[in-house]
Write an enzyme that holds these catalytic residues in place. Structure first.
Site: not given
Ligand code: ADP
Ligand code: MG
Ligand code: NAG
Ligand code: NAG
Ligand code: NAG
Ligand code: NAG
Length: 597
Positions: A322-325, A340, A435
């Site tokens: 939801g917040f980005g890539t 992120k 969240d």
């Molecule tokens: N610190 C991290 N270490 C490893 N994987 C991560 C980390 N942060 C996020 N991810 C991966 O990236 C995906 C997308 O994260 P995010 O943008 O927070 O969306 P969401 O939490 O809605 O899935 C997560 O589902 C996870 O698999």
């Molecule tokens: Mg997340």
């Protein structure tokens, strides 16, 4: 001579008084204007339609959306349809006693329909369709003798249709479709002449108009979540209590589903239009970026990091939400981070943003994903987190082939509880996560849980409205009162945590299709099982090593956490205590082989 002077003085005084009175007249707004200003106050977001609704005006007749009678200057029409209104309808609308048309459709109004509208007895047309209005249809609508149009379709109204509406002899257009109305459709008076088309999409309604027999339809449906059922004093058809409970449970769940759909839609729009990807990472950092690091233990210069950032491309993407890539960023010394990328939408927020990030960056805890720093570029925010090798709990539960056993699941629940308890109770300022969901619980190499993305939902929330907050949280995890009011509290987090526990022990997503088919989500299903004293059946049959005693204790915690009344939910501190004392201490005598069922 003296008397002449006195007369002159008196005249002066009189004219001064007159001028004063006239000015008072000018500066004081009419009572209709006051009622409208009060209406405006309870609206927290809009597309700007209220800009020229000013207190200083003598009457509201020039305000956009408002029409007055030319002679009496009383408000006769209020038309604010499709203006992105977010908020509740003020009961003061009942003071517009000459109102003939009320059109508020196609907005995001929530809360009840104020019964005071029944005071506007000149109303001919009422359009409230396409909002999130809840609770029951006020029986006071039966007082609107002049009413010709009443469209309440596509809301989340519950309860039964008031018999009093049958008195409205002039009613020619009537629509209560796609709500969660229940019970017998009254056949009295006018209501008898409307057909199916006015009632479609209310699973709990029955009666002659829609050719549904009242008794048989709901006798066998599952019961559950003890939703508030709004009784209508005018309804003379008594239904059995349990039936009503079932109907209202079904209605609640449907309401939740509808809101979910709308949220998904909102999320789609938000992503599509709010966060267009403009160029790549290299572009982000080429135009002058600065780096802020929080924990002073990382041996990199700004230049090191920027250089690394420029090399990132689509192949380094590990996820998006939801917040980005999210990118994986491997430094030359072997350290790995998750980056992120949040596309900037509002330049003005920068300073506020930086301060909040500073706070989030100061938090460090064993069960939280640490924010290491961020990079400020003209087009985006790049947040640098510790990388967690085990990925998200969401993937571990639902996507990987190897299953988590009972001990691993308990350990994850424990870690998530401790991380959240720390945010709520031990850090300063306290932080509401907003969240909590399985994709925000990340796992390290040992399958220990860490809570991620705390504080982000608030940070990225639209100042004006709470709508993004709701979009931010993911449906299925959201507490009912949060969906109603948009106000996040510690207790809304506790609810989401309870849903998370159910997800971990059942191995099913909160809105798994097996629940939806029954018209329920995971909480509705649990409540149904509890009524039948079959709650142990929620356990994932693939989960090995389940212990009955700790399962029962864990279920009891989860049930409290997802209570519909926030006050009945325990604090996260208490949850951690119970988990430690009753769930984690194993009692090896009592193994439960779920595969033998
Ligand atoms: N610190 C991290 N270490 C490893 N994987 C991560 C980390 N942060 C996020 N991810 C991966 O990236 C995906 C997308 O994260 P995010 O943008 O927070 O969306 P969401 O939490 O809605 O899935 C997560 O589902 C996870 O698999
Ligand atoms: Mg997340
Ligand atoms: C009121 O006045 C406006 C213009 O000032 C006119 O267009 C309208 O027809 C009038 N309405 C009535 C009911 O007299
Ligand atoms: C309300 O106003 C809009 C334009 O702002 C107009 O298109 C619509 O027809 C109006 N509705 C009614 C019922 O008057
Ligand atoms: C409006 O309605 C309420 C309740 O329906 C009533 O108490 C009140 O006296 C009515 N009149 C006005 C002017 O608000
Ligand atoms: C009532 O509203 C629904 C949904 O908005 C629509 O599909 C239906 O045709 C309407 N019925 C009538 C009688 O206007």
């Amino acid at each position: 001579m003296a008397s002449g002077l006195m007369r002159c003085q008196r005249l002066l005084l009189l004219s001064a008084l007159l001028i004063y009175a006239a000015m008072q007249e000018i500066s004081a707004i009419t009572s209709d204007g006051e009622a409208l200003l009060s209406f405006k106050t309870s609206i927290v977001g809009s597309d700007g339609i209220f800009q020229q609704w000013r207190q200083e005006d003598s009457d509201p007749c020039i305000w956009s959306g408002v029409t007055c009678d030319n002679h009496t200057r009383r408000v006769i029409r209020l038309n604010l349809s499709y203006h992105k209104l977010i908020g509740s309808i003020s009961p003061d609308i009942g003071k517009l006693s000459n109102l003939k048309l009320l059109a508020l459709h196609g907005n995001s109004l929530y809360g009840n329909i104020p019964p005071e509208i029944g005071n506007c007895t000149e109303l001919q047309h009422v359009y409230l369709q396409g909002n999130y209005l809840s609770e029951s249809i006020p029986p006071e609508f039966g007082n609107l003798w002049e009413l010709e149009t009443l469209d309440l379709s596509s809301n989340t109204l519950s309860g039964s249709i008031p018999v009093s509406l049958g008195r409205l002899t002039k009613l020619t257009e009537f629509n209560v479709s796609t709500n969660f109305l229940t019970g017998l459709i009254p056949t009295d008076g006018t209501l008898s002449k409307f057909t199916e088309n006015s009632f479609i999409g209310n699973r709990g309604l029955c009666g002659k108009q829609i050719h549904v027999d009242c008794k048989d339809e709901f006798g066998s449906a599952p019961g559950g979540s003890g939703a508030p059922s709004s009784d209508n004093p005018g309804n003379k058809k008594p239904t059995r209590n349990s039936t009503r409970l079932v109907i209202s449970a079904v209605a609640t769940v449907c309401a939740l589903l509808l809101v979910a759909l709308m949220c998904f839609w909102g999320c789609f729009l938000y992503k599509k239009f709010g966060k267009n990807e403009i160029g790549g990472l290299a572009m982000d950092v080429s135009g002058g970026a600065s780096i802020v690091m929080f924990h002073g233990d990382l041996p990199y210069t700004t230049k090191d990091i920027l250089k690394k950032l420029e090399t990132l491309n689509d192949e380094n993407i590990i996820g998006s939400g939801g917040f980005g890539t999210v990118y994986k960023l491997a430094m030359d010394d072997g350290n790995v981070f998750a980056l992120k990328r949040i596309i900037k939408t509002n330049e003005g927020l920068d300073r506020f943003f930086d301060r909040e990030l500073e706070i989030l960056g100061s938090i460090k805890h064993r069960y939280l994903v640490n924010l290491r720093g961020y990079c400020n570029s003209p087009s985006s925010k790049l947040l640098l987190y510790d990388f967690l090798a085990g990925g998200s709990l969401d993937e571990a539960l639902h996507e990987r082939s190897e299953q988590l056993d009972w001990d691993a699941r308990l350990n994850i629940i424990m870690g998530a509880a401790k991380g959240l308890a720390y945010l709520h109770h031990d850090c300063s300022p306290r932080i509401i996560h907003r969240d909590i969901k399985s994709s925000n619980i990340l796992l390290d190499g040992n399958l220990d849980a860490r809570v991620s993305d705390f504080g982000l939902a608030k940070l990225l929330e639209d100042e004006e409205s709470h709508i993004t907050t709701i979009v931010a949280g993911t449906f299925g995890y959201l507490a009912p009162e949060y969906m109603q009011s948009g106000r996040a509290t510690e207790k809304t987090d506790v609810y989401s945590f309870g849903v998370l526990v159910l997800e971990v022990i059942s191995g099913k997503r909160p809105t798994d299709s097996s629940f939806i088919e029954k018209g329920l989500n995971i909480v509705g299903w649990l409540n149904f099982l509890v009524v039948e004293n079959r709650q142990r059946e929620i356990i994932d049959p693939q989960c090995e090593g389940v212990q009955l005693e700790s399962l029962d204790a864990l279920l009891s915690v989860a049930i409290q956490c997802v209570s519909s009344n926030p006050e009945d939910r325990p604090t996260m501190h208490r949850v951690v205590q119970i988990l430690e004392s009753e769930v984690m201490t194993p009692c090896p005598s009592d193994f439960y082989d779920s595969n033998s069922e």
